[in-house]
Each structure stands twice: as C-alpha cells, then as structure tokens.
Design a protein around this motif. Structure first.
Motif, PDB file in Angstrom:
ATOM      1  N   PHE A 345       0.826  -1.199   0.000  1.00 19.01           N
ATOM      2  CA  PHE A 345       0.000   0.000   0.000  1.00 19.01           C
ATOM      3  C   PHE A 345       0.864   1.254   0.000  1.00 19.01           C
ATOM      4  CE2 PHE A 345      -2.687   3.259   1.968  1.00 19.01           C
ATOM      5  CZ  PHE A 345      -3.877   3.077   1.278  1.00 19.01           C
ATOM      6  N   ARG A 346       1.878   1.270   0.850  1.00 19.84           N
ATOM      7  CA  ARG A 346       2.745   2.450   0.922  1.00 19.84           C
ATOM      8  C   ARG A 346       3.465   2.707  -0.394  1.00 19.84           C
ATOM      9  NH1 ARG A 346       5.642   1.757   6.931  1.00 19.84           N
ATOM     10  NH2 ARG A 346       3.865   2.535   8.151  1.00 19.84           N
ATOM     11  N   SER A 347       3.881   1.644  -1.062  1.00 18.11           N
ATOM     12  CA  SER A 347       4.599   1.833  -2.320  1.00 18.11           C
ATOM     13  C   SER A 347       3.706   2.469  -3.384  1.00 18.11           C
ATOM     14  CB  SER A 347       5.138   0.488  -2.824  1.00 18.11           C
ATOM     15  OG  SER A 347       4.080  -0.371  -3.219  1.00 18.11           O
ATOM     16  N   ARG A 348       2.418   2.195  -3.333  1.00 15.37           N
ATOM     17  CA  ARG A 348       1.482   2.763  -4.311  1.00 15.37           C
ATOM     18  C   ARG A 348       0.965   4.135  -3.890  1.00 15.37           C
ATOM     19  NH1 ARG A 348       1.446  -2.610  -4.652  1.00 15.37           N
ATOM     20  NH2 ARG A 348       0.933  -3.627  -6.636  1.00 15.37           N
ATOM     21  N   MET A 349       1.248   4.541  -2.659  1.00 10.43           N
ATOM     22  CA  MET A 349       0.818   5.850  -2.158  1.00 10.43           C
ATOM     23  C   MET A 349       1.999   6.788  -1.948  1.00 10.43           C
ATOM     24  SD  MET A 349      -2.575   5.816  -1.705  1.00 10.43           S
ATOM     25  CE  MET A 349      -2.984   6.944  -0.370  1.00 10.43           C
ATOM     26  N   ALA A 350       3.124   6.490  -2.578  1.00 13.29           N
ATOM     27  CA  ALA A 350       4.358   7.250  -2.345  1.00 13.29           C
ATOM     28  C   ALA A 350       4.249   8.701  -2.798  1.00 13.29           C
ATOM     29  CB  ALA A 350       5.528   6.565  -3.059  1.00 13.29           C
ATOM     30  N   MET A 351       3.297   9.008  -3.672  1.00 13.94           N
ATOM     31  CA  MET A 351       3.185  10.388  -4.163  1.00 13.94           C
ATOM     32  C   MET A 351       2.485  11.312  -3.165  1.00 13.94           C
ATOM     33  SD  MET A 351       0.576   8.385  -5.081  1.00 13.94           S
ATOM     34  CE  MET A 351       1.140   7.642  -6.599  1.00 13.94           C
ATOM     35  N   TYR A 352       1.928  10.761  -2.100  1.00 13.76           N
ATOM     36  CA  TYR A 352       1.206  11.564  -1.118  1.00 13.76           C
ATOM     37  C   TYR A 352       2.043  11.769   0.140  1.00 13.76           C
ATOM     38  CZ  TYR A 352      -2.685  10.366  -4.163  1.00 13.76           C
ATOM     39  OH  TYR A 352      -3.485  10.201  -5.253  1.00 13.76           O
ATOM     40  N   ALA A 370      -4.354  18.071  -2.235  1.00 14.42           N
ATOM     41  CA  ALA A 370      -4.400  17.032  -3.273  1.00 14.42           C
ATOM     42  C   ALA A 370      -5.679  17.194  -4.087  1.00 14.42           C
ATOM     43  CB  ALA A 370      -4.336  15.649  -2.652  1.00 14.42           C
ATOM     44  N   PHE A 371      -5.532  17.327  -5.403  1.00 14.29           N
ATOM     45  CA  PHE A 371      -6.691  17.514  -6.273  1.00 14.29           C
ATOM     46  C   PHE A 371      -7.485  16.220  -6.420  1.00 14.29           C
ATOM     47  CE2 PHE A 371      -8.604  17.406 -10.562  1.00 14.29           C
ATOM     48  CZ  PHE A 371      -9.475  18.484 -10.438  1.00 14.29           C
ATOM     49  N   LEU A 372      -6.775  15.102  -6.494  1.00 17.82           N
ATOM     50  CA  LEU A 372      -7.417  13.806  -6.664  1.00 17.82           C
ATOM     51  C   LEU A 372      -6.618  12.763  -5.896  1.00 17.82           C
ATOM     52  CD1 LEU A 372      -9.636  12.142  -8.112  1.00 17.82           C
ATOM     53  CD2 LEU A 372      -8.001  11.782  -9.979  1.00 17.82           C
ATOM     54  N   VAL A 373      -7.310  11.974  -5.080  1.00 19.40           N
ATOM     55  CA  VAL A 373      -6.651  10.919  -4.307  1.00 19.40           C
ATOM     56  C   VAL A 373      -6.986   9.574  -4.942  1.00 19.40           C
ATOM     57  CG1 VAL A 373      -6.457   9.791  -2.068  1.00 19.40           C
ATOM     58  CG2 VAL A 373      -6.756  12.282  -2.194  1.00 19.40           C
ATOM     59  N   MET A 374      -5.963   8.903  -5.434  1.00 20.20           N
ATOM     60  CA  MET A 374      -6.120   7.595  -6.068  1.00 20.20           C
ATOM     61  C   MET A 374      -5.699   6.525  -5.064  1.00 20.20           C
ATOM     62  SD  MET A 374      -7.287   8.280  -9.081  1.00 20.20           S
ATOM     63  CE  MET A 374      -7.026   6.743  -9.946  1.00 20.20           C
ATOM     64  N   VAL A 375      -6.668   5.799  -4.533  1.00 20.43           N
ATOM     65  CA  VAL A 375      -6.398   4.776  -3.520  1.00 20.43           C
ATOM     66  C   VAL A 375      -6.268   3.410  -4.199  1.00 20.43           C
ATOM     67  CG1 VAL A 375      -7.261   3.675  -1.427  1.00 20.43           C
ATOM     68  CG2 VAL A 375      -7.686   6.097  -1.831  1.00 20.43           C
ATOM     69  N   PRO A 376      -5.225   2.650  -3.875  1.00 25.39           N
ATOM     70  CA  PRO A 376      -5.088   1.309  -4.456  1.00 25.39           C
ATOM     71  C   PRO A 376      -6.306   0.442  -4.145  1.00 25.39           C
ATOM     72  CG  PRO A 376      -3.095   1.945  -3.275  1.00 25.39           C
ATOM     73  CD  PRO A 376      -4.115   2.972  -2.956  1.00 25.39           C
ATOM     74  N   ARG A 377      -6.661  -0.403  -5.086  1.00 23.27           N
ATOM     75  CA  ARG A 377      -7.767  -1.329  -4.872  1.00 23.27           C
ATOM     76  C   ARG A 377      -7.295  -2.494  -3.998  1.00 23.27           C
ATOM     77  NH1 ARG A 377      -8.344  -3.834  -9.372  1.00 23.27           N
ATOM     78  NH2 ARG A 377      -6.561  -2.851 -10.405  1.00 23.27           N
ATOM     79  N   ILE A 378      -8.119  -2.885  -3.039  1.00 23.33           N
ATOM     80  CA  ILE A 378      -7.800  -4.018  -2.163  1.00 23.33           C
ATOM     81  C   ILE A 378      -8.943  -5.027  -2.245  1.00 23.33           C
ATOM     82  CG2 ILE A 378      -7.412  -4.781   0.213  1.00 23.33           C
ATOM     83  CD1 ILE A 378      -6.075  -2.157   0.804  1.00 23.33           C
ATOM     84  N   ALA A 379      -8.590  -6.295  -2.424  1.00 20.85           N
ATOM     85  CA  ALA A 379      -9.578  -7.367  -2.460  1.00 20.85           C
ATOM     86  C   ALA A 379      -9.166  -8.457  -1.483  1.00 20.85           C
ATOM     87  CB  ALA A 379      -9.712  -7.937  -3.873  1.00 20.85           C
ATOM     88  N   LEU A 380     -10.164  -9.024  -0.807  1.00 18.42           N
ATOM     89  CA  LEU A 380      -9.940 -10.138   0.111  1.00 18.42           C
ATOM     90  C   LEU A 380     -10.397 -11.425  -0.562  1.00 18.42           C
ATOM     91  CD1 LEU A 380     -11.335  -8.505   3.393  1.00 18.42           C
ATOM     92  CD2 LEU A 380      -9.005  -8.402   2.469  1.00 18.42           C
TER      93      LEU A 380
END
Length: 441
Positions: A345-352, A370-380
């Motif tokens: 998760f942290r690696s995909r949110m490094a821009m924030y 932040a104009f747009l927050v792109m959150v990684p998709r998580i699936a269980l």
C-alpha cells in the motif's frame, strides 16, 4: 428477548432506505454517529454530546478485539492469544463514553396493556421504539429498562417499562431459558427471577450490563418516542435473536452498513432467502464455527490482493481464520499479512505526503491540497473462490490505511465493519455459508 421488527421512518434528507432484494422482515440500518442516525434526528440533537475522538474510538475498538480474543483463548481450542490481549490494567478513562460509529436499528419492544377504569377499558401504551446496536458477536439481546439506576454508554431518554407491558414475562431461575445462559451470561437469582450479565468490553466505565432475563413476545407496534439503549444480539448461541426466531424466519439474516458519510440508510433483514448462492451478485464462502464458542461466525481468509496483484503471503499465515464482527471497526490481520499489505500500500501511495500515526493505525496521509486521491484497490480472497473487492471507504479510515495487526500470527483475525460497509453480508447460519454482495447500499 424477542421484539417486533417493523420498518420505521426511513427518510434521511429526502432519501429513503434501500429496499433489500429478497423476502424477509427488514428495517433500515443506520450508523450511530452518521447523518442518518436516529440519535442525530431526535429532539435532543441540539443537546447531544460531541462525538468521541478518533483516539477514544480506536481504544474502545481495541477493548472489543481483546474481549473476542480472550473468549476464544479460554475455549481451549488451541487458539493463541498474547499477553497484550489480556485484561486491561489501566482502563481508558473518558469524561463521556460513547458508542463507536456502529450499526444500529430501531425495533419496537412490548405492546399495550388493557386496563379497566370507570367501568370501561383504557389502553396504556407500553410499546417503545428502541434504537439498538447490531452485534454479531454476542448472544443475549438486552435493552435499557425503566427506571434505570445507572447510566450506560448507550444512554436512553425513553426506556422500556416492563410494568406497563402486556408482553413482558420474567423467566424463572429454574427455566430452560435461564439454564441456556450458561456460565458466561448467567447472574444471580432474585425473587426467583433469572438474572443475566453481559460483558461490555467497549465501555471502560461500565464492565457489564445486568438485569432480569425475560421474554417480550411480539406485540402491536408502540407509539412512544425512540430511544437508544440496547444490543440486538445475533451470535450463534441459543439466546440470540437468530436462534430464538429460527422456526419463524429460518437461521438467516443479512445487513448492509452504509458508507460513513452516506445520507441514505442501509438495511437489516431477518430471514429472507437465506441462501446467498441462490441470488445474483453474491460471492459465497463457507461459514465456520468454533465448537466451544458457538457465538462467533468465522470465515477463512486465504489471500489479499492489491491492485489485482496477490500479496506474497504463505496461506498458513491465515490458518486461524477471521471472525466476522459487526461492531469491531478496524479489521485485524496476522502481523505477517499486515506488514506485507502495508508495504504494498505504501509503495502505491508514495506520491502523497505521510502523516503521523493515529493510535494503532500506522499508515496515514495528509491529503491537504491534493486535487485527486487515487487509492489502491484491495480485495480479500476467501475460501470457495470468493473474491470480495472492498469499497474505497473500506480502505481508508480518517486518511489512514483501515487495517491493523494482531500481535501474533496464530491469533484469529477479525473482519470489521469499516471493510464491510456498502456491501450486503448474508449469513446463512443454517446452511453454513456467508455471501457478500457489493454496492448493496
């Protein structure tokens, strides 16, 4: 205790509750601290106390988790619980104790009593609409009765008065229902009335709820104002609402918890089709139980995927399974699984921009500007090829990754209500399966 489940007013800022797609008795479901909460809409809203801080909410959430782990540890089923989950030496002290933002419904308790006066009959309204918390990890339903000698963290302005109810019957100490309370829930015997005692782990100022174990048979709908005082227990024990109503509704129920800021209620269904495999849109996984602690419902989590890529976690890490709980907020994972998820998760949110941790939430961000927050998709990924993609609101909580870890890989995980929100969770207790349907409310 049984109660009538009749839909109350479902309006919230011009929107009505989502109607469940299958048969069954249903009521709107709200978040206790949400914009659609009955508490927020009451006449006392202007005098309402401020909501709990995030720190208080997270501490109370941990008390809930510790309670579940202790019960499983004492069952002698080979479940390990570390010392960190033992009794809290220093209880959390707060000037005001609140509920978390937990799922609540309104139910009508009792009916009206016919009395004779002046040669005629008069009706005494005894039914009272109570706002109760939905609890899948407890067995004994309870409501605040009148008069109350002490306050709880679920306070009431209009409590149920047994003396005025035509449907109330106190259970005798030698009754079968009293015996079914077992050692965990049974209290003393007072005037041959069976007493119950239910632990309240999320209330540091009140260790338990206790009172007379009674029946309140289904009656006519009452007309008194709503209150917020009680727990609707949906666990697997003999005293739970699910067990009590099995002959009428079948051993099945479902709920959909709305998103945190949603201005539209979700729903709670008692009964219905009961079989998630028979309906469109459900993914289905086996429902597992603990032989010595039938209260808890358990599912087998096998893997986690981030942006479609499965994390490199050995399946044995998830061997203890995960308890489904409607009242725990934040999902608990085995430490090995959580650390791998956090890294991805942290690696995909490094821009924030990172923000300080919030309690046990250690992956937080500052989205200011932040104009747009792109959150990684998580699936269980659950047993039975059930892939449950989480709603975005189930990934971030107060701008933090909405997961945390147990202290030991051998401890059972807990799937909390933050991750469950916006999806219908259908418990086919009799058939041994759980269904998840996304975007249900």
């Amino acid at each position: 205790m049984q109660s009538s489940l009749k839909p109350q007013s479902a309006a919230c800022s011009g929107h009505s509750a989502v109607i469940p797609p299958h048969k069954g008795t249903w009521v709107p479901l709200y978040r206790h601290l949400g914009p659609c909460s009955p508490a927020a809409a009451s006449t006392c809203a202007a005098k309402a106390r401020p909501p709990p801080s995030l720190a208080d909410l997270l501490r109370q959430d941990q008390l809930r988790v510790d309670h579940i782990h202790r019960r499983l540890s004492s069952s002698s089923e080979g479940i390990r619980v570390s010392k960190q989950a033992g009794p809290v030496k220093e209880p959390v002290r707060s000037e005001v104790i609140h509920l978390h933002d937990q799922p609540v419904i309104q139910v009508t308790i009792g009916s009206e009593r016919k009395t004779s006066a002046g040669g005629g009959q008069q009706s005494q309204a005894a039914g009272v609409v109570q706002t109760v918390v939905l609890d899948t990890a407890s067995d004994v339903p309870w409501v605040q009765c009148h008069p109350s000698a002490s306050a709880t963290d679920i306070t009431s302005s209009s409590s149920y008065d047994p003396a005025r109810s035509a449907t109330y019957t106190a259970l005798a100490c030698n009754s079968a229902a009293c015996a079914e309370l077992g050692r965990l829930y049974r209290g003393a015997c007072v005037n041959n009335h069976c007493q119950y005692r239910v632990p309240i782990p999320s209330s540091p100022s009140l260790s338990s709820s206790s009172g007379t174990h009674a029946e309140a048979k289904q009656g006519e709908e009452g007309s008194l104002d709503n209150a917020t005082a009680g727990v609707m227990a949906l666990g697997g024990g003999p005293e739970s609402l699910v067990s009590q109503t099995a002959a009428t509704y079948g051993s099945a129920f479902s709920y959909c918890i709305p998103a945190t800021e949603s201005r539209q209620p979700g729903f709670f269904v008692l009964g219905g089709s009961g079989d998630p495999s028979a309906g469109a849109g459900y993914v289905v996984t086996p429902l597992l139980r603990y032989a010595r602690v039938p209260t808890f419902y358990r599912v087998r989590l096998l893997a986690i995927a981030v942006d479609g890529q499965q994390l490199n976690v050995t399946p044995s890490v998830f061997a203890a399974g995960s308890v489904l709980d409607s009242r725990t907020a934040i999902t608990r994972l085995p430490p090995t699984a959580y650390q791998t998820l956090r890294e991805a998760f942290r690696s995909r949110m490094a821009m924030y921009r990172e923000a300080p941790p919030q309690g046990n939430l250690d992956t937080c961000y500052d989205f200011t500007g932040a104009f747009l927050v792109m959150v990684p998709r998580i699936a269980l990924l659950f047993d039975g090829n059930a892939v449950v993609a989480l709603d975005r609101q189930g990934i971030l909580f107060h701008d933090c990754l909405a997961f945390t870890s147990n202290s030991d890989d051998r401890m059972p995980g807990i799937l909390g209500n933050v991750q469950q929100q916006t999806m219908e969770v259908l418990y086919n207790v009799g058939g041994g399966s759980v269904g998840f349907r996304r975007g249900a409310c």
